[in-house]
Motif scaffolding. Sequence first.
Motif, PDB file in Angstrom:
ATOM      1  N   ASN A  75     -60.506  39.831  -2.232  1.00 29.96           N
ATOM      2  CA  ASN A  75     -59.743  40.324  -3.366  1.00 29.96           C
ATOM      3  C   ASN A  75     -58.402  40.819  -2.837  1.00 29.96           C
ATOM      4  N   ASN A  76     -57.315  40.230  -3.304  1.00 31.26           N
ATOM      5  CA  ASN A  76     -55.981  40.574  -2.809  1.00 31.26           C
ATOM      6  C   ASN A  76     -55.533  41.971  -3.222  1.00 31.26           C
ATOM      7  N   SER A  77     -56.262  42.624  -4.109  1.00 32.48           N
ATOM      8  CA  SER A  77     -55.857  43.959  -4.537  1.00 32.48           C
ATOM      9  C   SER A  77     -56.625  45.066  -3.808  1.00 32.48           C
ATOM     10  N   ASP A 124     -52.323  34.044  -2.770  1.00 34.11           N
ATOM     11  CA  ASP A 124     -53.131  34.339  -3.952  1.00 34.11           C
ATOM     12  C   ASP A 124     -54.270  33.338  -4.162  1.00 34.11           C
ATOM     13  N   ASN A 133     -58.058  34.378  -3.522  1.00 36.80           N
ATOM     14  CA  ASN A 133     -58.807  35.337  -4.343  1.00 36.80           C
ATOM     15  C   ASN A 133     -60.130  34.730  -4.789  1.00 36.80           C
ATOM     16  N   GLY A 134     -61.215  35.498  -4.609  1.00 38.87           N
ATOM     17  CA  GLY A 134     -62.529  35.045  -5.033  1.00 38.87           C
ATOM     18  C   GLY A 134     -63.255  34.183  -4.023  1.00 38.87           C
ATOM     19  N   ARG A 149     -66.612  38.647  -1.016  1.00 46.51           N
ATOM     20  CA  ARG A 149     -65.582  37.916  -1.763  1.00 46.51           C
ATOM     21  C   ARG A 149     -64.228  38.562  -1.503  1.00 46.51           C
ATOM     22  N   SER A 153     -54.344  41.941   3.177  1.00 43.35           N
ATOM     23  CA  SER A 153     -54.385  41.625   1.751  1.00 43.35           C
ATOM     24  C   SER A 153     -52.978  41.895   1.199  1.00 43.35           C
ATOM     25  N   LYS A 154     -52.674  41.261   0.096  1.00 36.78           N
ATOM     26  CA  LYS A 154     -51.325  41.388  -0.462  1.00 36.78           C
ATOM     27  C   LYS A 154     -51.006  42.838  -0.828  1.00 36.78           C
ATOM     28  N   TYR A 166     -52.308  37.339   2.851  1.00 36.41           N
ATOM     29  CA  TYR A 166     -53.035  36.228   2.242  1.00 36.41           C
ATOM     30  C   TYR A 166     -52.293  35.684   1.026  1.00 36.41           C
TER      31      TYR A 166
END
Length: 163
Positions: free
Chosen positions: A91-93, A77, A80-81, A89, A138-139, A75
Amino acid sequence: MRIKKNILLSAFTITCLSCFTYVTSQQVRPTEPKIVQDTVKTGAKNQTITVKDSVFIDKNLKLKPYKKSAHASYYADRFNGKKTADGSRFNNSKYTAAHKKLPFGTKIKVTNEANGKFVIVRITDRGPFVKTRELDLSKRAFMDISGSRGYGALKVTIETIIE
């Protein structure tokens, strides 16, 4: 005229050599597989424990092969959100992924075929909307298995976790 030919010939030779050097430097060298996530032993068989963002598995977990040589990306950035298809929601982390058909909440093991690194992710979204891609990670999950920051897509093996 002869000088121009020599200059063009030398420029062509340098270009060919630099391309050859670039291609040979991009070849994947086999390495010993590394485990990205820790393994936690539990008393019960086939039990998965979620600790904050990470998913830990025991060695007796049952895996069902889903697809080999699948293309995975990650994804951007800017997502995000934003809301995902399952209502949460993004979240890339965190360790999440998007897949076209797998049910929401499905946990899958994604293994990089080049280096053997793997991550466990949960399906929370639909996509990717590119015909050649099977999975959007996700990243954080993508960078954990890529090994190098220069990749944008990988060939992976996907296995579903049977609970």
